[in-house]
Design an enzyme around this catalytic site. Structure first.
Site, mmCIF file in Angstrom:
data_model
loop_
_atom_site.group_PDB
_atom_site.id
_atom_site.type_symbol
_atom_site.label_atom_id
_atom_site.label_comp_id
_atom_site.label_asym_id
_atom_site.label_seq_id
_atom_site.Cartn_x
_atom_site.Cartn_y
_atom_site.Cartn_z
ATOM 1 N N VAL A 11 0.651 -1.426 0.092
ATOM 2 C CA VAL A 11 0.162 -0.005 -0.043
ATOM 3 C C VAL A 11 0.786 1.066 0.233
ATOM 4 C CG1 VAL A 11 -1.750 1.528 1.465
ATOM 5 C CG2 VAL A 11 -2.052 -1.160 0.946
ATOM 6 N N LYS A 210 -14.053 0.399 5.259
ATOM 7 C CA LYS A 210 -12.990 -0.549 4.731
ATOM 8 C C LYS A 210 -13.327 -2.173 5.313
ATOM 9 C CE LYS A 210 -9.324 -2.255 3.050
ATOM 10 N NZ LYS A 210 -9.202 -2.499 1.639
ATOM 11 N N ASN A 214 -14.541 -5.226 2.701
ATOM 12 C CA ASN A 214 -13.845 -6.687 2.519
ATOM 13 C C ASN A 214 -14.636 -7.881 3.268
ATOM 14 O OD1 ASN A 214 -11.645 -5.679 1.342
ATOM 15 N ND2 ASN A 214 -10.088 -5.837 3.097
ATOM 16 N N CYS A 266 -5.365 -9.461 3.366
ATOM 17 C CA CYS A 266 -6.557 -8.677 3.885
ATOM 18 C C CYS A 266 -7.786 -9.440 4.180
ATOM 19 C CB CYS A 266 -7.023 -7.758 2.613
ATOM 20 S SG CYS A 266 -5.592 -6.432 2.335
HETATM 21 N N1 LIG Z 1 -1.667 -5.384 0.542
HETATM 22 C C1 LIG Z 1 -3.202 -4.904 0.210
HETATM 23 O O1 LIG Z 1 -3.667 -5.358 -0.733
HETATM 24 C C2 LIG Z 1 -4.006 -4.119 0.950
HETATM 25 C C3 LIG Z 1 -5.071 -3.117 0.214
HETATM 26 C C4 LIG Z 1 -5.727 -2.211 1.137
HETATM 27 C C5 LIG Z 1 -5.200 -2.075 2.499
HETATM 28 N N2 LIG Z 1 -4.175 -2.841 2.972
HETATM 29 C C6 LIG Z 1 -3.882 -2.081 4.540
HETATM 30 O O2 LIG Z 1 -2.779 -1.496 4.473
HETATM 31 C C7 LIG Z 1 -1.796 -1.905 5.466
HETATM 32 C C8 LIG Z 1 -0.602 -2.105 4.947
HETATM 33 O O3 LIG Z 1 -0.611 -3.256 4.097
HETATM 34 P P1 LIG Z 1 0.612 -3.862 3.211
HETATM 35 O O4 LIG Z 1 0.178 -5.010 2.348
HETATM 36 O O5 LIG Z 1 1.182 -2.625 2.413
HETATM 37 O O6 LIG Z 1 1.666 -4.191 4.538
HETATM 38 P P2 LIG Z 1 3.189 -4.575 4.134
HETATM 39 O O7 LIG Z 1 3.522 -5.709 5.196
HETATM 40 O O8 LIG Z 1 3.475 -4.907 2.676
HETATM 41 O O9 LIG Z 1 4.048 -3.127 4.466
HETATM 42 C C9 LIG Z 1 4.026 -2.677 5.640
HETATM 43 C C10 LIG Z 1 5.341 -1.928 5.777
HETATM 44 O O10 LIG Z 1 5.467 -1.159 6.715
HETATM 45 C C11 LIG Z 1 6.763 -0.901 7.395
HETATM 46 N N3 LIG Z 1 6.805 -0.428 8.731
HETATM 47 C C12 LIG Z 1 6.462 -1.126 9.982
HETATM 48 N N4 LIG Z 1 6.741 -0.233 11.187
HETATM 49 C C13 LIG Z 1 6.934 0.901 10.541
HETATM 50 C C14 LIG Z 1 7.189 2.179 11.156
HETATM 51 N N5 LIG Z 1 7.038 2.402 12.488
HETATM 52 N N6 LIG Z 1 7.559 3.148 10.256
HETATM 53 C C15 LIG Z 1 7.802 3.160 8.792
HETATM 54 N N7 LIG Z 1 7.515 1.709 8.328
HETATM 55 C C16 LIG Z 1 7.064 0.683 8.988
HETATM 56 C C17 LIG Z 1 7.175 -2.321 7.455
HETATM 57 O O11 LIG Z 1 8.632 -2.415 7.427
HETATM 58 C C18 LIG Z 1 6.552 -2.758 5.804
HETATM 59 O O12 LIG Z 1 7.596 -2.625 4.854
HETATM 60 C C19 LIG Z 1 -2.558 -2.895 6.224
HETATM 61 O O13 LIG Z 1 -3.457 -2.302 7.070
HETATM 62 C C20 LIG Z 1 -3.570 -3.621 5.284
HETATM 63 O O14 LIG Z 1 -4.499 -4.118 5.918
HETATM 64 C C21 LIG Z 1 -3.417 -3.707 2.478
#
Ligand SMILES: NC(=O)c1ccc[n+]([C@@H]2O[C@H](COP(=O)([O-])OP(=O)(O)OC[C@H]3O[C@@H](n4cnc5c(N)ncnc54)[C@H](O)[C@@H]3O)[C@@H](O)[C@H]2O)c1
Length: 464
Positions: A11, A210, A214, A266
């Site tokens: 994201v 959200k 889902n 998700c």
């Molecule tokens: N993946 C999807 O398709 C999707 C779609 C919509 C919403 N979301 C939501 O978005 C959020 C992120 O999902 P994602 O799939 O991108 O997660 P991800 O695990 O791919 O990425 C999360 C990132 O955050 C970083 N991080 C952790 N703590 C941190 C901090 N203190 N400062 C800076 N960076 C930090 C991690 O190192 C990692 O790179 C979740 O809540 C998820 O539910 C995901």
């Protein structure tokens, strides 16, 4: 506008790159030094179609940069996005430690007014927690700097994330602050040229929207899987039923495909987290629990069909099963909660070996499982079949839709396919002598397995 994004996962990275693409100046901050090093070296840590050129272009033109420096990130922009993970806690509720850690970082370094925009998927009430955390740290600092907390959930789909972000169905913004609304409207202005996609609402409704989206999608899938299992027992064809109900515009054709269960980062965690929210407010939510339970059972269906074919799970000991598709869905390398993992782990448990292929998730598979004697990671879909006793299909990648069945027959030890995505015509395969099991359609009469193709070498002799 200047913008900061915390978290450079699926994201955060897509958000940062796409906001830079429309002209904003974006700093992406992550605590994962390895990830930031890769991004600085031009390597995209995830597989997402169309993302690489956008990142490259915007880095080259100076609108996108990456850092692990929190202070630099907070000072860069008035608008600070939180896009970090919210994995399930031990009891299934969303673990907010990463979200609150970012809130704390912002509060420690903010020099003046900030809009803190939460893009992570979080339970209702999280904005209040972010607000309280920032107030607490500002009090410790002895400062009274104004700020607003906004909920701006993300609806992008992995595999189509760039397109989804650049052409969103809707932009949900939860805030009652006129100042924050104005900033959010301005930053999303480039996405609203054709028509205004922005929906302003209160923070709690935005947070719930959200989870509602889902949970609704997951419910559709579990409903169809429930019906598919009944169709098998009733002698009906779920694919005919799907088209029959999809023709009703109140139902529609989207998201009613039966299969071997939903996975990904998700749906499983969000349905679970919404269920835990219900528990916490003392509300019994049987539908959500059923959606999760049906899905957990459905993820075992490929193994169950295989075991039944061979006359029991014990009979799988020593067998080799080819698996096509490891990612939880096509066009991504994400294997979080993927049905393939449920199958592969059950096969190992039963003493079988796996020969696996996925067009893009091979590195991820290696990262998750490492080197194992009972796992061969194969270079293409056909080499995965060499000497295998059956093929199981977990992901509906395009390249699996019209394979060369003659070549497959020559490579497999038996003409046996367990298809978790209903890719093929059962009548045609059955006429050609295949044992073809799919989801919610007529199944072969379980009989003693056909004589293996003895001309094939044993898989142990074959590398990938
Ligand atoms: N993946 C999807 O398709 C999707 C779609 C919509 C919403 N979301 C939501 O978005 C959020 C992120 O999902 P994602 O799939 O991108 O997660 P991800 O695990 O791919 O990425 C999360 C990132 O955050 C970083 N991080 C952790 N703590 C941190 C901090 N203190 N400062 C800076 N960076 C930090 C991690 O190192 C990692 O790179 C979740 O809540 C998820 O539910 C995901």
């Amino acid at each position: 506008m200047k913008l900061t994004i915390f978290g450079t996962g699926y994201v955060g990275l897509v958000t940062g790159a796409c906001l830079a693409e429309v002209g904003h100046t974006v700093v992406c901050m992550d605590v994962d030094q390895g990830k930031i090093d890769k991004l600085k070296a031009g390597v995209i840590p995830i597989w997402e179609p169309g993302l690489q050129p956008i990142v490259e272009r915007n880095v080259a033109e100076g609108r996108l940069r990456f850092t692990t420096d929190v202070e630099e990130a907070v000072k860069h922009a008035e608008v600070q996005f939180i896009a970090v993970g919210t994995p399930p806690d031990e009891d299934g509720s969303a673990d907010l430690q990463y979200v609150l850690a970012v809130a704390e970082s912002i509060a420690r370094h903010m020099p003046r007014y900030r809009v803190v925009v939460n893009k992570s998927t979080v339970p209702v009430g999280t904005a209040d927690k972010v607000q309280a955390k920032i107030e607490q740290i500002l009090a410790e600092r002895g400062e009274a700097i104004p700020f607003d907390v906004v909920s701006n959930p993300e609806f992008l789909k992995e595999g189509a994330a760039v397109g989804d972000f650049l052409k969103p169905d809707r932009i949900i913004i939860g805030t009652r602050s006129a100042k924050a609304q104005e900033r959010m409207r301005e930053l999303y202005e480039p996405f609203n040229r054709n028509h205004d996609r922005t929906q302003f609402m209160d923070v709690r409704s935005a947070e719930l929207t959200k989870y509602a989206a889902n949970a609704m999608l997951a419910t559709k899938i579990s409903f169809m899987n429930e019906l598919a299992n009944m169709a098998e027992l009733l002698g009906a064809d779920i694919e005919e039923v799907r088209k029959g109900i999809g023709a009703d515009p109140r139902i529609g054709y989207h998201f009613i495909y039966p299969g071997c269960g939903y996975g990904g980062s998700c749906f499983p965690k969000d349905v679970q987290a919404l269920g835990r929210s219900a528990d916490q407010i003392g509300y019994d939510a049987p539908l959500l629990k059923a959606v999760e339970a049906v899905n957990n059972r459905q993820k075992t269906t490929l193994f169950t069909k295989l075991a039944r074919h061979f006359g029991g799970a014990e009979a799988l000991r020593g067998k080799t099963i080819a698996v096509w598709g490891l990612a939880f869905k096509p066009n991504t390398d994400d294997m979080r909660e993927a049905p393939s993992r449920t199958l592969i782990e059950a096969l190992w448990e039963a003493g079988a070996k796996v020969r696996a292929y996925d067009p893009v998730a091979m590195d991820e598979t290696r990262r998750i499982y490492g080197e194992r004697l009972d796992l061969a990671l194969c270079g293409n879909k056909y080499s995965a079949l060499e000497g295998a006793d059956a093929l199981a299909i977990c992901t509906e990648w395009q390249q699996f839709r019209a394979p060369d069945f003659e070549e497959m027959q020559a490579l497999l030890r038996a003409k046996l396919i367990i298809d978790g995505r209903n890719l093929y015509n059962p009548d045609r395969l059955t006429d050609d002598g295949w044992h073809y099991y799919s989801i919610g359609r007529s199944q072969p009469q379980t009989s003693s397995p056909k004589e293996p193709n003895e001309s094939m070498p044993k898989p142990e002799a074959l590398g990938c």
